[in-house]
Design an enzyme around this catalytic site. Structure first.
Site, PDB file in Angstrom:
ATOM      1  N   TYR A 166       8.107   3.801   5.666  1.00  0.00           N
ATOM      2  CA  TYR A 166       7.079   4.679   6.249  1.00  0.00           C
ATOM      3  C   TYR A 166       7.045   4.358   7.739  1.00  0.00           C
ATOM      4  CZ  TYR A 166       2.353   6.890   5.724  1.00  0.00           C
ATOM      5  OH  TYR A 166       1.255   7.721   5.747  1.00  0.00           O
TER       6      TYR A 166
ATOM      7  N   ARG B 260      -8.194  10.226   6.542  1.00  0.00           N
ATOM      8  CA  ARG B 260      -9.162   9.288   7.126  1.00  0.00           C
ATOM      9  C   ARG B 260      -9.232   9.567   8.625  1.00  0.00           C
ATOM     10  NH1 ARG B 260      -5.524   6.552   4.169  1.00  0.00           N
ATOM     11  NH2 ARG B 260      -4.418   6.058   6.084  1.00  0.00           N
TER      12      ARG B 260
ATOM     13  N   GLU C 218      10.834  15.726   2.708  1.00  0.00           N
ATOM     14  CA  GLU C 218      10.641  14.755   3.786  1.00  0.00           C
ATOM     15  C   GLU C 218      11.992  14.476   4.415  1.00  0.00           C
ATOM     16  OE1 GLU C 218       6.521  12.439   2.872  1.00  0.00           O
ATOM     17  OE2 GLU C 218       8.315  11.398   2.184  1.00  0.00           O
TER      18      GLU C 218
ATOM     19  N   ARG D  16       2.980  17.025  -3.326  1.00  0.00           N
ATOM     20  CA  ARG D  16       1.781  16.564  -2.612  1.00  0.00           C
ATOM     21  C   ARG D  16       0.530  16.573  -3.480  1.00  0.00           C
ATOM     22  NH1 ARG D  16       4.225  13.762   1.167  1.00  0.00           N
ATOM     23  NH2 ARG D  16       5.398  15.024   2.661  1.00  0.00           N
TER      24      ARG D  16
ATOM     25  N   TYR E  94      -2.046   8.428  -5.904  1.00  0.00           N
ATOM     26  CA  TYR E  94      -1.506   7.407  -5.000  1.00  0.00           C
ATOM     27  C   TYR E  94      -2.363   6.158  -4.827  1.00  0.00           C
ATOM     28  CZ  TYR E  94      -4.344   8.203  -0.780  1.00  0.00           C
ATOM     29  OH  TYR E  94      -5.355   8.259   0.138  1.00  0.00           O
TER      30      TYR E  94
ATOM     31  N   LYS F  70       7.123  11.269  -6.348  1.00  0.00           N
ATOM     32  CA  LYS F  70       8.368  11.050  -5.612  1.00  0.00           C
ATOM     33  C   LYS F  70       9.536  10.694  -6.515  1.00  0.00           C
ATOM     34  CE  LYS F  70       6.246  10.406  -1.372  1.00  0.00           C
ATOM     35  NZ  LYS F  70       6.676  10.950  -0.082  1.00  0.00           N
TER      36      LYS F  70
ATOM     37  N   THR G  29      15.632  12.852  -5.250  1.00  0.00           N
ATOM     38  CA  THR G  29      15.857  12.514  -3.845  1.00  0.00           C
ATOM     39  C   THR G  29      17.286  12.950  -3.547  1.00  0.00           C
ATOM     40  OG1 THR G  29      14.416  10.574  -4.048  1.00  0.00           O
ATOM     41  CG2 THR G  29      15.891  10.639  -2.142  1.00  0.00           C
TER      42      THR G  29
ATOM     43  N   THR H 106       9.644   9.611   6.460  1.00  0.00           N
ATOM     44  CA  THR H 106       9.685  10.851   7.229  1.00  0.00           C
ATOM     45  C   THR H 106       9.797  10.573   8.719  1.00  0.00           C
ATOM     46  OG1 THR H 106       8.230  11.794   5.581  1.00  0.00           O
ATOM     47  CG2 THR H 106       8.465  13.019   7.640  1.00  0.00           C
TER      48      THR H 106
END
Ligand code: CA
Length: 442
Positions: A147, A161, A217, A255, A262, A271, A275, A375
């Site tokens: 990430y 947030r 992504e 999503r 999550y 996920k 891939t 990403t």
């Protein structure tokens, strides 16, 4: 210090191949690149072979090895190049990779000493890429996704947030999660829209059904070379010795499933269904001219713990692009729409730091493991590497050339990713494509 190669005669921008298509200034695969992959002749059940992409062709390295064309390459790498995946070759490390690159460069160079030997073998050693079915380059035992873009983390964090987008650990360690290796597929493989459990706002309880917020992504991934022993962390000084090369990664993401599942342990089913990776692995040797000083930490950033230092010039200037093409656009002959163009140089963490942090507990990595960056997004709106960010959770849909709008992916949509490197005084090299069409849920 890092043991990476410096540029040598294989990077010389004036170097030409006797294969015309490799000299096209637009090709991803000039003689300065020489990426490794695995293929078989399309439409056959031939045993897979290791090859190198050159212009519009593939050089069969198994054949090169058995014909004794690899010059000074030792018997062990020659044997590894006769395997059906790259794993054995990855285990051998940089001296073997470098010697093979030098030998292949000589075979394909317009002024090379073995040119006529290759030409004499014709299509049995040099196929047209269009006649090759490309396969996964390695048996991927484990897959980890990071990430590492602070812009992506800040954007996504701020949606959930607004007052506190970055969590307290972000600038201290490269955040990641253990992904799923079994569902990694090669470019061109269709991806079925997954089912999953979701919880819509204001509803009394969750439902099970097809994902409604399917996303891509845009990432780069790197293949691990020689293993580290369990219990023996890899330090920054030798991290690059464990990295073979890079490919494009599309980390398909559901999503709506992600949002519900999550917390507290991170992504799971959102996920794990697919891939996609591009078929050609571009080596760190080939990327040497595009290496840079690495990310600069801000003046207010906390100091790095020692095990993640020094950063030692392990950043790479790799331009990455995502395109979208709907079924109607393809039917009507329209060009895919470019959704974003970013760069790996915008990442907050280097691939060396990702590998070092992964092994910091003594976790053992194996040849063929795949580690992806997360990403790739930059500061600008045009650099955002997923629809979640580009449409801001679907609040600002995109309009496609066929007049339809997209917040997330529709059935029939094709996502196409490309990546390439260019700088003054060096050849342009590319990674080819990472493609996938979304099939309807079944
Ligand atoms: Ca990801």
């Amino acid at each position: 210090m890092t043991n990476l190669a410096h540029t040598d005669s294989t990077h010389e921008p004036s170097l030409r191949s006797w294969i015309d298509s490799a000299n096209d200034p637009e090709t991803d695969f000039p003689i300065q690149n020489l990426p490794f992959g695995v293929f078989r002749v399309a439409g056959t059940d031939q045993r897979p072979r290791i090859g190198v992409a050159i212009g519009e062709c593939v050089l069969d390295l198994h054949r090169c090895a058995t014909e004794g064309l690899l010059g000074s390459v030792e018997p062990e790498p020659c044997c590894a190049l006769s395997a059906t995946t790259l794993n054995d070759f990855l285990a051998l490390g940089r001296p073997a990779w470098r010697a093979t690159r030098a030998a292949v460069s000589d075979l394909l160079s317009a002024s090379g000493s073995r040119r006529s030997d290759v030409q004499a073998l014709g299509e049995s050693i040099l196929l047209k890429r269009a006649d090759a079915e490309l396969l996964l380059p390695a048996r991927i035992g484990d897959y980890t996704d990071f990430y590492a873009s602070i812009h992506h983390a800040t954007n996504v964090g701020s949606m959930f947030r607004p007052q506190n987008p970055l969590l307290p650990n972000y600038k201290h360690l490269p955040v990641g999660y253990h992904g799923r290796a079994s569902s990694i597929v090669i470019s061109g493989t269709p991806v079925r829209r997954p089912y999953g459990q979701t919880m819509a706002e204001g509803q009394p309880g969750p439902v099970y059904g097809p994902c409604r917020l399917l996303d891509y992504e845009l990432e780069m991934g790197f293949f691990v070379g020689p293993a580290n022993q369990r219990g023996r962390p890899v330090g920054m000084a030798t991290a690059s010795d464990h990295i073979f090369g890079l490919a494009i990664v599309n980390d398909w993401s559901a999503r709506d499933i992600q949002k519900w599942e999550y917390q507290p342990l991170g992504p799971f089913c959102a996920k794990n269904f697919a891939t996609t990776i591009s078929p050609w692995v571009v080596t760190l040797e080939a990327l040497e001219p595009y290496r840079n000083a690495g990310p600069r930490r801000g003046d207010d950033d906390p100091p790095l713990l020692e095990y993640l230092q020094p950063v030692q010039e392990m950043g790479y200037d790799i331009t990455v692009e995502a395109y979208l093409s709907s079924k109607r656009m393809r039917d009507e002959g329209m060009q895919p729409l470019r959704l974003s163009r970013g760069t790996l140089a915008d990442m907050y963490w280097t691939i060396a730091q990702m590998l070092v942090h992964h092994t910091s507990t003594g976790c053992n990595l194996a040849p063929g493991d795949l580690l992806a960056t997360g990403t790739i997004s930059g500061k600008a709106q045009t650099t955002r590497g997923c629809l979640l960010e580009l449409t801001w959770r679907g609040e600002k849909p995109l309009t496609l050339p066929d007049g339809t709008k997209r917040s997330f992916l529709d059935d029939g949509d094709e996502v196409i990713m490309r990546a390439w490197c260019h700088r003054e005084g060096a050849a342009r090299i590319g990674f080819g494509e990472c493609r996938g069409i979304v099939l309807p849920a079944e």
